[in-house]
Design an enzyme around this catalytic site. Structure first.
Site, PDB file in Angstrom:
ATOM      1  N   LEU A  33       0.817  -1.221   0.000  1.00 38.55           N
ATOM      2  CA  LEU A  33       0.000   0.000   0.000  1.00 38.55           C
ATOM      3  C   LEU A  33       0.849   1.269   0.000  1.00 38.55           C
ATOM      4  CD1 LEU A  33      -2.731  -1.089   2.573  1.00 38.55           C
ATOM      5  CD2 LEU A  33      -2.664  -1.442   0.099  1.00 38.55           C
ATOM      6  N   HIS A  37      -3.548   4.253  -2.158  1.00 35.27           N
ATOM      7  CA  HIS A  37      -4.507   3.334  -1.530  1.00 35.27           C
ATOM      8  C   HIS A  37      -5.143   3.988  -0.304  1.00 35.27           C
ATOM      9  CE1 HIS A  37      -1.680   0.319  -3.447  1.00 35.27           C
ATOM     10  NE2 HIS A  37      -2.846  -0.093  -3.896  1.00 35.27           N
ATOM     11  N   GLN A  61      -5.112 -12.433 -12.764  1.00 35.43           N
ATOM     12  CA  GLN A  61      -4.973 -11.228 -13.583  1.00 35.43           C
ATOM     13  C   GLN A  61      -3.533 -11.023 -14.071  1.00 35.43           C
ATOM     14  OE1 GLN A  61      -6.378  -8.632 -10.183  1.00 35.43           O
ATOM     15  NE2 GLN A  61      -4.957  -7.173 -11.087  1.00 35.43           N
ATOM     16  N   ASP A 151      -6.126   3.241 -12.800  1.00 34.75           N
ATOM     17  CA  ASP A 151      -6.499   2.062 -13.595  1.00 34.75           C
ATOM     18  C   ASP A 151      -7.874   2.332 -14.198  1.00 34.75           C
ATOM     19  OD1 ASP A 151      -4.220   0.256 -12.884  1.00 34.75           O
ATOM     20  OD2 ASP A 151      -4.975   0.660 -10.882  1.00 34.75           O
ATOM     21  N   SER A 187       2.445   0.763  -7.050  1.00 38.65           N
ATOM     22  CA  SER A 187       3.346  -0.206  -6.405  1.00 38.65           C
ATOM     23  C   SER A 187       4.519  -0.526  -7.321  1.00 38.65           C
ATOM     24  CB  SER A 187       2.599  -1.493  -6.085  1.00 38.65           C
ATOM     25  OG  SER A 187       1.528  -1.192  -5.225  1.00 38.65           O
ATOM     26  N   ARG A 188       4.283  -0.471  -8.646  1.00 44.16           N
ATOM     27  CA  ARG A 188       5.340  -0.860  -9.587  1.00 44.16           C
ATOM     28  C   ARG A 188       6.410   0.226  -9.733  1.00 44.16           C
ATOM     29  NH1 ARG A 188       0.838  -3.896 -12.295  1.00 44.16           N
ATOM     30  NH2 ARG A 188       1.402  -6.090 -12.075  1.00 44.16           N
TER      31      ARG A 188
END
Ligand code: PAF
Length: 278
Positions: A33, A37, A61, A151, A187-188
């Site tokens: 997180l 988030h 996914q 997203d 996160s990436r």
């Protein structure tokens, strides 16, 4: 804060809240997180009296060769941040709890929503997202679910699924949380090295400048070519850069909202972003 991997405890807790007349919001996450988030959790708290966050790195996914195994798993730190942000319950299902059947029942997202943008280079990704989100909705039975606009394709697909399957859940979208450089929190971003981190904000800069130029009626094709060259010069390997309807993800429609969408690799990280045009 309760944290549990037991469906019975999750259900009993949510049932108690409902009996007390309290509404429930869910923030689905894959963990690791960040402030984005926590902003979703803040929105969930504004929208309902009780909040559930789920942490589940969803295998369905991720495609072959993607980062399912290496996706950062930081459960203790995540639980600590959720507790200090005032989350009521964290749902931590195992893979076996989430997918008891092998092979599992899966949601098939219509091609018109999933064959473009991220779906074009990640076949099956959105079937996996929709399948896990539908399971989370059935497990938690929330009134509201909160998703980030970063997203955006995911958000549109989930809205459409809720509409098509007559699910009694409101979907709230929250604008992307960004670093002061403009880089969308993700996160990436942890996959970026120091040099890549300093180039990464170029993606948002290119998108915002394109959106401004489009509002001034600049030709999209020429703008797209120039923007792709700018991204390449900054070290990106662009995957797509498209201008689509914000409602259907299809062709833009006069008088209706549209957005610019981009995905590009920078080193090991595949960064995505999108901005409104009008
Ligand atoms: O956006 C995400 O983190 C994931 O796609 C989601 C919605 C939690 C489903 O696994």
């Amino acid at each position: 804060m309760i944290s549990t991997d037991t469906l019975e405890l999750l259900r009993a807790t949510v049932d108690d809240w409902r009996r007390a007349g309290e509404s429930v919001a869910i923030v689905p996450t894959m963990g690791n997180l960040h402030d984005g988030h926590l902003a979703l959790l803040g929105e969930a708290k504004r929208k309902a009296m009780r909040t559930v966050a789920s942490i589940f790195v969803n295998p369905t996914q991720f495609g072959p060769g993607e980062d399912y195994e290496s996706y950062p798993r930081t459960r203790e730190a995540d639980l600590a941040s959720l507790e200090s942000a005032g989350c009521d319950l964290v749902w931590l299902p195992s893979v076996e709890r989430m997918y008891p059947l092998d092979p599992p029942f899966m949601v098939q997202v219509p091609d018109s929503l999933s064959d473009r943008l991220c779906g074009a280079s990640r076949p099956g990704h959105f079937d996996g997202v929709a399948s896990v989100v539908l399971r989370l909705f059935n497990q938690v039975r929330p009134d509201v679910a909160v998703f980030g606009e970063k997203d955006y394709q995911q958000l549109v697909i989930i809205r459409r699924m809720v509409e098509d399957l007559s699910l009694d859940i409101r979907i709230a979208g929250l604008p992307t949380v960004r670093e002061s450089s403009g880089l969308a929190l993700s996160s990436r971003n942890a996959y970026l090295d120091k040099d890549e981190r300093s180039s990464a904000p170029v993606l948002y800069r290119v998108l915002t400048e394109m959106a401004r130029a489009l509002r001034e009626n600049t030709d999209f094709k020429a703008l797209r070519r120039a923007s792709l060259s700018r991204l390449e010069a900054a070290g990106f390997r662009p995957d797509y850069l498209e201008w689509c309807s914000a409602e259907t993800l299809g062709p833009i429609r006069a008088g209706r909202p549209s957005r610019l969408f981009a995905a590009a690799w920078l080193g090991r990280a595949r960064l995505i972003d999108n901005v409104p045009v009008d």
